[in-house]
Design an enzyme around this catalytic site. Structure first.
Site, short mmCIF file in Angstrom:
data_model
loop_
_atom_site.label_atom_id
_atom_site.label_comp_id
_atom_site.label_asym_id
_atom_site.label_seq_id
_atom_site.Cartn_x
_atom_site.Cartn_y
_atom_site.Cartn_z
N ASP A 16 0.83 -1.08 -0.03
CA ASP A 16 0.09 0.03 0.08
C ASP A 16 0.73 1.23 -0.03
OD1 ASP A 16 -2.57 1.49 0.38
OD2 ASP A 16 -1.51 1.79 2.37
N ASP A 223 -1.74 -0.49 6.13
CA ASP A 223 -1.98 0.14 7.20
C ASP A 223 -3.48 0.08 7.84
OD1 ASP A 223 -2.59 2.18 5.31
OD2 ASP A 223 -2.40 3.56 7.17
#
Length: 278
Positions: A16, A223
């Site tokens: 990500d 996250d």
């Protein structure tokens, strides 16, 4: 944090961006720059897998000196540089400088759903399609130029939710009934087709194994809850801590190793990924 033991063999890293490889607030990647250079020298591909659009990803790949395939709009399309593999992967189409797998739905189909749903149930959200670049910049912290790139979407529609939790749950149920899906990111609720980051990552991993004839194993780093589908399919799941919320919860699996960083954002990426390859 689970101890970082050195790993050997052939690895692929799917990561990500916002809050993980990039700082959540100023989008800096300075803490990971040297580690990215080291991984490149060790021939460890880093696959950027984000809610970001094609134009945004092109600019970030340039900044990060990354020439590998990438995944846009939460798994909605996979872009492979032309010639990256010995032949065009089966099922990919060729466009400009990329071979492309389109796993999501066209944005116009999503907007058609939103228009119909808003007419019947209202629209307690700000969608990117209805927002100005200035409004997007204010909501995201992006520059006006970056906000324009973020608005240029092909397969998904971010919604800044302004209604109640009950309205949101009802909206998500209507989306599922229409054969589409929603995904809660760090800032936005994303409307997209029946795809996710994990499915797209596995499809790309299969390409690596088939066309490079190497049994790559997978590290995934994220996250937020919209990264869970990607983390679930990894051999090693790296959860990078965020400053403003607890780490997403990943259920235990016998084959998966889970590492949670102590540091936040790209410093946490450096801590965990660097610990695996040091």
């Amino acid at each position: 944090m689970t101890q970082n033991n050195f790993i050997d063999g052939h690895w692929l890293i799917a990561s990500d961006l916002d809050g993980t490889l990039l700082d959540h607030y100023d989008y800096s990647h300075a803490p990971v720059d040297e580690l990215l250079r080291q991984l490149e020298r060790r021939r460890v591909p880093v696959i950027l897998n984000s809610s970001k659009t094609f134009p945004e990803m092109l600019e970030l790949r340039r900044q990060l000196h990354n020439g590998h395939p990438f995944i846009v709009e939460n798994g909605s399309a996979i872009f492979i540089p032309t010639g990256y593999f010995p032949e065009v992967p089966e099922g990919a189409r060729e466009q400009r400088d990329f071979w492309i797998f389109e796993t999501g739905l066209p944005r116009e189909q999503l907007l058609t759903f939103l228009r119909g749903d808003a007419g019947e149930h209202g629209s307690p959200y700000l969608s990117f399609a209805a927002a100005s670049c200035d409004e997007i910049a204010e909501a995201t912290g992006l520059s006006p130029e970056q906000a324009l790139a973020a608005r240029s979407r092909d397969y998904s529609e971010p919604l800044l939710w302004r209604g109640s939790e009950g309205e949101k749950l009802a909206f998500e149920a209507r989306v599922r009934a229409s054969g589409m899906s929603t995904l809660q990111g760090g800032r936005f609720l994303h409307l997209l087709g029946p795809t996710d980051k994990g499915k797209a990552t596995l499809q790309l991993l299969d390409c690596y194994r088939q066309y490079r004839d190497i049994d790559y194993r997978l590290i995934a780093a994220g996250d937020s809850p919209n990264d869970l589908d990607m983390l679930k399919v990894a051999d090693i799941a790296v959860i990078v801590r965020a400053a403003h919320r607890p780490p997403p919860q990943l259920e235990e699996a016998t084959r998966r190793r889970v590492i949670v960083s102590e540091a936040i954002g790209p410093a946490g990426w450096k801590e965990t990924i660097g610990g695996l390859f040091s």
